[in-house]
Design a protein around this motif. Sequence first.
Motif, PDB file in Angstrom:
ATOM      1  N   UNK A  57       0.845  -1.191   0.000  1.00 58.05           N
ATOM      2  CA  UNK A  57       0.000   0.000   0.000  1.00 58.05           C
ATOM      3  C   UNK A  57       0.887   1.250   0.000  1.00 58.05           C
ATOM      4  N   UNK A  58       0.744   2.135  -1.004  1.00 62.78           N
ATOM      5  CA  UNK A  58       1.623   3.306  -1.070  1.00 62.78           C
ATOM      6  C   UNK A  58       1.148   4.512  -0.265  1.00 62.78           C
ATOM      7  N   UNK A  59      -0.076   4.489   0.226  1.00 64.98           N
ATOM      8  CA  UNK A  59      -0.633   5.643   0.940  1.00 64.98           C
ATOM      9  C   UNK A  59      -0.238   5.575   2.412  1.00 64.98           C
ATOM     10  N   UNK A  60       0.220   6.704   2.936  1.00 64.07           N
ATOM     11  CA  UNK A  60       0.571   6.822   4.349  1.00 64.07           C
ATOM     12  C   UNK A  60      -0.377   7.817   5.003  1.00 64.07           C
ATOM     13  N   UNK A  61      -0.942   7.458   6.139  1.00 63.97           N
ATOM     14  CA  UNK A  61      -1.827   8.363   6.885  1.00 63.97           C
ATOM     15  C   UNK A  61      -1.083   9.658   7.206  1.00 63.97           C
ATOM     16  N   UNK A  62      -1.815  10.763   7.125  1.00 61.75           N
ATOM     17  CA  UNK A  62      -1.262  12.043   7.526  1.00 61.75           C
ATOM     18  C   UNK A  62      -0.587  12.837   6.430  1.00 61.75           C
ATOM     19  N   UNK A  63      -0.268  12.225   5.294  1.00 59.49           N
ATOM     20  CA  UNK A  63       0.319  12.974   4.189  1.00 59.49           C
ATOM     21  C   UNK A  63      -0.763  13.848   3.591  1.00 59.49           C
ATOM     22  N   UNK A  64      -0.469  15.122   3.357  1.00 57.99           N
ATOM     23  CA  UNK A  64      -1.550  16.002   2.954  1.00 57.99           C
ATOM     24  C   UNK A  64      -1.261  16.845   1.718  1.00 57.99           C
ATOM     25  N   UNK A  65      -0.060  17.291   1.500  1.00 55.57           N
ATOM     26  CA  UNK A  65       0.145  18.308   0.474  1.00 55.57           C
ATOM     27  C   UNK A  65       0.464  17.678  -0.882  1.00 55.57           C
ATOM     28  N   UNK A  66       1.658  17.845  -1.366  1.00 52.32           N
ATOM     29  CA  UNK A  66       1.984  17.487  -2.740  1.00 52.32           C
ATOM     30  C   UNK A  66       2.483  16.074  -2.921  1.00 52.32           C
ATOM     31  N   UNK A  67       2.949  15.794  -4.139  1.00 52.18           N
ATOM     32  CA  UNK A  67       3.479  14.462  -4.442  1.00 52.18           C
ATOM     33  C   UNK A  67       4.907  14.325  -3.925  1.00 52.18           C
ATOM     34  N   UNK A  68       5.401  13.087  -3.792  1.00 51.73           N
ATOM     35  CA  UNK A  68       6.809  12.904  -3.457  1.00 51.73           C
ATOM     36  C   UNK A  68       7.687  13.440  -4.594  1.00 51.73           C
ATOM     37  N   UNK A  69       8.930  13.758  -4.282  1.00 51.83           N
ATOM     38  CA  UNK A  69       9.849  14.232  -5.313  1.00 51.83           C
ATOM     39  C   UNK A  69       9.927  13.180  -6.416  1.00 51.83           C
ATOM     40  N   UNK A  70       9.720  13.599  -7.660  1.00 48.69           N
ATOM     41  CA  UNK A  70       9.739  12.745  -8.853  1.00 48.69           C
ATOM     42  C   UNK A  70       8.553  11.781  -8.915  1.00 48.69           C
ATOM     43  N   UNK A  71       7.536  11.984  -8.082  1.00 48.41           N
ATOM     44  CA  UNK A  71       6.399  11.071  -8.063  1.00 48.41           C
ATOM     45  C   UNK A  71       5.083  11.756  -8.389  1.00 48.41           C
ATOM     46  N   UNK A  72       4.002  11.045  -8.095  1.00 46.54           N
ATOM     47  CA  UNK A  72       2.652  11.542  -8.342  1.00 46.54           C
ATOM     48  C   UNK A  72       1.772  11.246  -7.131  1.00 46.54           C
ATOM     49  N   UNK A  73       0.669  11.960  -7.034  1.00 44.05           N
ATOM     50  CA  UNK A  73      -0.343  11.688  -6.011  1.00 44.05           C
ATOM     51  C   UNK A  73      -1.707  11.883  -6.665  1.00 44.05           C
ATOM     52  N   UNK A  74      -2.609  10.930  -6.460  1.00 42.13           N
ATOM     53  CA  UNK A  74      -3.985  11.043  -6.941  1.00 42.13           C
ATOM     54  C   UNK A  74      -4.866  11.198  -5.710  1.00 42.13           C
ATOM     55  N   UNK A  75      -5.717  12.220  -5.762  1.00 39.43           N
ATOM     56  CA  UNK A  75      -6.527  12.572  -4.602  1.00 39.43           C
ATOM     57  C   UNK A  75      -7.905  13.015  -5.067  1.00 39.43           C
ATOM     58  N   UNK A  76      -8.917  12.672  -4.277  1.00 39.54           N
ATOM     59  CA  UNK A  76     -10.266  13.198  -4.473  1.00 39.54           C
ATOM     60  C   UNK A  76     -10.560  14.082  -3.265  1.00 39.54           C
ATOM     61  N   UNK A  77     -11.098  15.271  -3.528  1.00 34.55           N
ATOM     62  CA  UNK A  77     -11.382  16.234  -2.461  1.00 34.55           C
ATOM     63  C   UNK A  77     -12.873  16.563  -2.482  1.00 34.55           C
ATOM     64  N   UNK A  78     -13.503  16.462  -1.315  1.00 38.55           N
ATOM     65  CA  UNK A  78     -14.894  16.857  -1.135  1.00 38.55           C
ATOM     66  C   UNK A  78     -14.915  18.174  -0.374  1.00 38.55           C
ATOM     67  N   UNK A  79     -15.628  19.173  -0.928  1.00 39.51           N
ATOM     68  CA  UNK A  79     -15.727  20.480  -0.279  1.00 39.51           C
ATOM     69  C   UNK A  79     -17.189  20.859  -0.090  1.00 39.51           C
ATOM     70  N   UNK A  80     -17.615  20.995   1.166  1.00 43.59           N
ATOM     71  CA  UNK A  80     -18.997  21.413   1.424  1.00 43.59           C
ATOM     72  C   UNK A  80     -19.218  22.868   0.988  1.00 43.59           C
ATOM     73  N   UNK A  81     -20.466  23.274   0.855  1.00 45.17           N
ATOM     74  CA  UNK A  81     -20.758  24.676   0.522  1.00 45.17           C
ATOM     75  C   UNK A  81     -20.106  25.621   1.540  1.00 45.17           C
ATOM     76  N   UNK A  82     -19.594  26.735   1.039  1.00 49.69           N
ATOM     77  CA  UNK A  82     -18.993  27.743   1.909  1.00 49.69           C
ATOM     78  C   UNK A  82     -17.563  27.467   2.320  1.00 49.69           C
ATOM     79  N   UNK A  83     -16.986  26.366   1.870  1.00 51.71           N
ATOM     80  CA  UNK A  83     -15.622  25.996   2.237  1.00 51.71           C
ATOM     81  C   UNK A  83     -14.613  26.774   1.400  1.00 51.71           C
ATOM     82  N   UNK A  84     -13.521  27.208   2.040  1.00 51.46           N
ATOM     83  CA  UNK A  84     -12.408  27.845   1.327  1.00 51.46           C
ATOM     84  C   UNK A  84     -11.109  27.319   1.913  1.00 51.46           C
ATOM     85  N   UNK A  85     -10.227  26.844   1.023  1.00 55.97           N
ATOM     86  CA  UNK A  85      -8.919  26.383   1.469  1.00 55.97           C
ATOM     87  C   UNK A  85      -8.043  27.587   1.781  1.00 55.97           C
TER      88      UNK A  85
END
Length: 161
Positions: A57-85
């Motif tokens: 399994x390549x996913x590690x709990x707690x990783x949040x931002x970008x991909x590893x150096x020279x790698x990729x990350x695939x992510x699905x993000x759910x944002x409720x109404x009124x949410x702003x990052x």
Amino acid sequence: MPDPPRRIVTGHDPDGRGRIVGDGPAPASRTVPDGATFHDMWVTGASPAPLTATEPEPIREGELIGPPEAGTRVRIVDMPPGTRSPMHRTESVDYGVVLEGEITLVLDDGSATTIGPGELVVQRGTDHAWENRSEAPTRLLFVLVAGRFGTELRGRLPDPL
């Protein structure tokens, strides 16, 4: 918000034939203080990505931002109404597709562009925020590809990562 996304992973049997090796919900989901939920789906640590008969399994709990150096990350993000990052920047090329709802991309120059279902943003290391200005939840798919700021651009950026 929608249910956590389903992830199906293929691999190979001992004879080299394709088979399903994983089928279940996203292996790591995290809701951040602004209300958005990040579902990390897959990560590679190199490009080209090694393809092996089996893979842990390549996913590690707690990783949040970008991909590893020279790698990729695939992510699905759910944002409720009124949410702003928060305003943020990653040293990567991010392909973002709206799957459901709509989202507004806010750049540090003050511009705001609304993106709807099936539309794609190519986010190239700029300082940005995502804002759900609608009254419905939004689901986005992101593929983050490791990048490197060029010397000229790095000299123009207001602050380091």
